[in-house]
Design a protein around this motif. Sequence first.
Motif, PDB file in Angstrom:
ATOM      1  N   ALA A   1       0.762  -1.004   0.166  1.00  0.00           N
ATOM      2  CA  ALA A   1      -0.104   0.716   0.075  1.00  0.00           C
ATOM      3  C   ALA A   1       0.763   1.632   0.048  1.00  0.00           C
ATOM      4  O   ALA A   1       0.697   2.043  -0.426  1.00  0.00           O
ATOM      5  N   ILE A   2       1.885   1.131   0.749  1.00  0.00           N
ATOM      6  CA  ILE A   2       2.707   2.616   0.720  1.00  0.00           C
ATOM      7  C   ILE A   2       3.759   2.527  -0.616  1.00  0.00           C
ATOM      8  O   ILE A   2       3.829   3.927  -0.956  1.00  0.00           O
ATOM      9  N   GLU A   3       4.086   1.190  -1.122  1.00  0.00           N
ATOM     10  CA  GLU A   3       4.774   1.675  -2.487  1.00  0.00           C
ATOM     11  C   GLU A   3       4.604   2.115  -3.145  1.00  0.00           C
ATOM     12  O   GLU A   3       4.362   3.126  -4.292  1.00  0.00           O
ATOM     13  N   ASN A   4       3.020   2.278  -3.785  1.00  0.00           N
ATOM     14  CA  ASN A   4       1.271   2.316  -4.055  1.00  0.00           C
ATOM     15  C   ASN A   4       1.389   3.421  -4.211  1.00  0.00           C
ATOM     16  O   ASN A   4       1.192   4.461  -5.112  1.00  0.00           O
ATOM     17  N   ARG A   5       1.514   4.001  -2.609  1.00  0.00           N
ATOM     18  CA  ARG A   5       0.418   5.584  -2.943  1.00  0.00           C
ATOM     19  C   ARG A   5       1.876   6.071  -3.216  1.00  0.00           C
ATOM     20  O   ARG A   5       1.711   7.023  -3.139  1.00  0.00           O
ATOM     21  N   THR A   6       3.461   5.811  -2.247  1.00  0.00           N
ATOM     22  CA  THR A   6       4.446   7.121  -3.455  1.00  0.00           C
ATOM     23  C   THR A   6       4.878   6.403  -4.512  1.00  0.00           C
ATOM     24  O   THR A   6       5.661   7.553  -5.034  1.00  0.00           O
ATOM     25  N   GLY A   7       4.830   5.643  -4.994  1.00  0.00           N
ATOM     26  CA  GLY A   7       5.642   5.853  -6.380  1.00  0.00           C
ATOM     27  C   GLY A   7       7.336   5.296  -6.108  1.00  0.00           C
ATOM     28  O   GLY A   7       7.814   5.206  -6.956  1.00  0.00           O
ATOM     29  N   LYS A   8       7.560   4.170  -5.210  1.00  0.00           N
ATOM     30  CA  LYS A   8       8.568   4.085  -4.706  1.00  0.00           C
ATOM     31  C   LYS A   8       8.416   2.788  -4.127  1.00  0.00           C
ATOM     32  O   LYS A   8       7.599   2.187  -3.956  1.00  0.00           O
ATOM     33  N   ALA A   9       9.590   1.768  -4.525  1.00  0.00           N
ATOM     34  CA  ALA A   9       9.900   0.838  -4.078  1.00  0.00           C
ATOM     35  C   ALA A   9      10.464   0.850  -3.027  1.00  0.00           C
ATOM     36  O   ALA A   9      11.590   1.785  -2.513  1.00  0.00           O
ATOM     37  N   LEU A  10      10.598  -0.151  -1.643  1.00  0.00           N
ATOM     38  CA  LEU A  10      11.383  -0.218  -0.383  1.00  0.00           C
ATOM     39  C   LEU A  10      12.355  -1.094   0.160  1.00  0.00           C
ATOM     40  O   LEU A  10      13.295  -0.027  -0.417  1.00  0.00           O
ATOM     41  N   LEU A  11      12.122  -1.614  -0.554  1.00  0.00           N
ATOM     42  CA  LEU A  11      13.029  -3.270  -0.123  1.00  0.00           C
ATOM     43  C   LEU A  11      13.859  -4.052  -1.736  1.00  0.00           C
ATOM     44  O   LEU A  11      13.001  -3.558  -2.806  1.00  0.00           O
ATOM     45  N   GLN A  12      14.523  -3.361  -1.666  1.00  0.00           N
ATOM     46  CA  GLN A  12      15.469  -3.757  -3.494  1.00  0.00           C
ATOM     47  C   GLN A  12      15.024  -4.938  -4.395  1.00  0.00           C
ATOM     48  O   GLN A  12      15.086  -6.133  -2.737  1.00  0.00           O
ATOM     49  N   ARG A  13      14.932  -4.733  -4.816  1.00  0.00           N
ATOM     50  CA  ARG A  13      14.003  -6.471  -6.006  1.00  0.00           C
ATOM     51  C   ARG A  13      14.047  -5.912  -7.319  1.00  0.00           C
ATOM     52  O   ARG A  13      14.423  -5.036  -7.675  1.00  0.00           O
ATOM     53  N   GLY A  14      13.509  -7.583  -7.921  1.00  0.00           N
ATOM     54  CA  GLY A  14      13.746  -7.221  -9.640  1.00  0.00           C
ATOM     55  C   GLY A  14      12.431  -6.868 -10.070  1.00  0.00           C
ATOM     56  O   GLY A  14      11.557  -7.375  -9.321  1.00  0.00           O
ATOM     57  N   PHE A  15      12.334  -6.128 -10.898  1.00  0.00           N
ATOM     58  CA  PHE A  15      10.845  -5.886 -12.016  1.00  0.00           C
ATOM     59  C   PHE A  15      11.244  -6.123 -12.927  1.00  0.00           C
ATOM     60  O   PHE A  15      11.999  -5.748 -13.493  1.00  0.00           O
ATOM     61  N   LEU A  16      10.487  -6.111 -13.564  1.00  0.00           N
ATOM     62  CA  LEU A  16      10.151  -6.636 -15.161  1.00  0.00           C
ATOM     63  C   LEU A  16       9.170  -5.099 -15.249  1.00  0.00           C
ATOM     64  O   LEU A  16       7.653  -5.353 -15.274  1.00  0.00           O
ATOM     65  N   TRP A  17      10.102  -4.360 -16.265  1.00  0.00           N
ATOM     66  CA  TRP A  17       8.941  -3.303 -17.263  1.00  0.00           C
ATOM     67  C   TRP A  17       8.843  -3.401 -18.533  1.00  0.00           C
ATOM     68  O   TRP A  17       9.605  -3.815 -19.713  1.00  0.00           O
ATOM     69  N   VAL A  18       8.048  -3.289 -19.162  1.00  0.00           N
ATOM     70  CA  VAL A  18       7.045  -3.829 -20.323  1.00  0.00           C
ATOM     71  C   VAL A  18       6.468  -2.476 -21.003  1.00  0.00           C
ATOM     72  O   VAL A  18       5.776  -1.947 -21.328  1.00  0.00           O
ATOM     73  N   ILE A  19       7.219  -2.223 -22.342  1.00  0.00           N
ATOM     74  CA  ILE A  19       6.906  -1.061 -22.633  1.00  0.00           C
ATOM     75  C   ILE A  19       6.216  -1.190 -23.904  1.00  0.00           C
ATOM     76  O   ILE A  19       7.520  -2.322 -25.072  1.00  0.00           O
ATOM     77  N   THR A  20       5.606  -0.837 -24.886  1.00  0.00           N
ATOM     78  CA  THR A  20       4.890  -1.276 -26.007  1.00  0.00           C
ATOM     79  C   THR A  20       4.636   0.020 -27.099  1.00  0.00           C
ATOM     80  O   THR A  20       4.608  -0.079 -28.138  1.00  0.00           O
ATOM     81  N   GLY A  21       5.343   1.167 -26.029  1.00  0.00           N
ATOM     82  CA  GLY A  21       5.067   2.405 -26.935  1.00  0.00           C
ATOM     83  C   GLY A  21       5.764   3.477 -26.709  1.00  0.00           C
ATOM     84  O   GLY A  21       5.778   3.427 -24.860  1.00  0.00           O
ATOM     85  N   TRP A  22       6.186   4.364 -27.032  1.00  0.00           N
ATOM     86  CA  TRP A  22       6.863   5.776 -25.862  1.00  0.00           C
ATOM     87  C   TRP A  22       5.955   7.150 -27.017  1.00  0.00           C
ATOM     88  O   TRP A  22       5.427   7.259 -27.903  1.00  0.00           O
ATOM     89  N   ARG A  23       6.311   7.660 -25.854  1.00  0.00           N
ATOM     90  CA  ARG A  23       5.320   9.426 -25.614  1.00  0.00           C
ATOM     91  C   ARG A  23       6.054  10.424 -26.120  1.00  0.00           C
ATOM     92  O   ARG A  23       5.547  11.065 -27.969  1.00  0.00           O
TER      93      ARG A  23
END
Length: 199
Positions: free
Chosen positions: A49-71
């Motif tokens: 909830a706090i990560e979602n509210r702040t837009g921050k990752a608190l504890l370091q870990r891996g994420f996957l970001w999938v992009i289908t287009g750029w602005r």
Amino acid sequence: MMLSEVTPVPDTALPLEAFKAHLRLGTGFGEDDLQDSVLTGFLRASLAAIENRTGKALLQRGFLWVITGWRRQDWAALPLAPVVALTSATLFDAEGDPSTLATETFWVEPDSQQPRLHPRAGSLPRLESGARLEITLSAGMGASWQDLPHDLAQAVLMLAAHYYEYRDDTALHGGCMPFGVVSLIDRYRQLRISAGRAS
């Protein structure tokens, strides 16, 4: 754009004993670990909830970001902060065939609110219709609980305690967050500006 967690926070990284102390749970009764799985669940919910509210990752870990287009082609806003490192980049064409891109193709402009992804030269990879770019990255404010800012760590404990105390209450508003928690995390929230107003 889609962001997903690749390596979830392990139970051992969560401050279970500190949370028990915060709740003032009794000890020495031979069943001290009886509620461990329940308490861990509340800690995970609070962290999310706090990560979602702040837009921050608190504890370091891996994420996957999938992009289908750029602005735009010269930079792109990363979906969370702070980014520690880009670990891989794979471009899939419209047929789904992958090609690996060197992570050195990009560089990350650090920012506590919204870091940016830049190409080293030229522009960001062209994404034709049906193509996608998959980037794995490491993000988080600390490698362990002890590395987190004290106010954020306290906010997680306070919100988890709130969830624990009201675990049987279904009448609370969906966006309910205690004032003390909001106060602690407020300076970490992203400043969004639209139609002449900050929110």
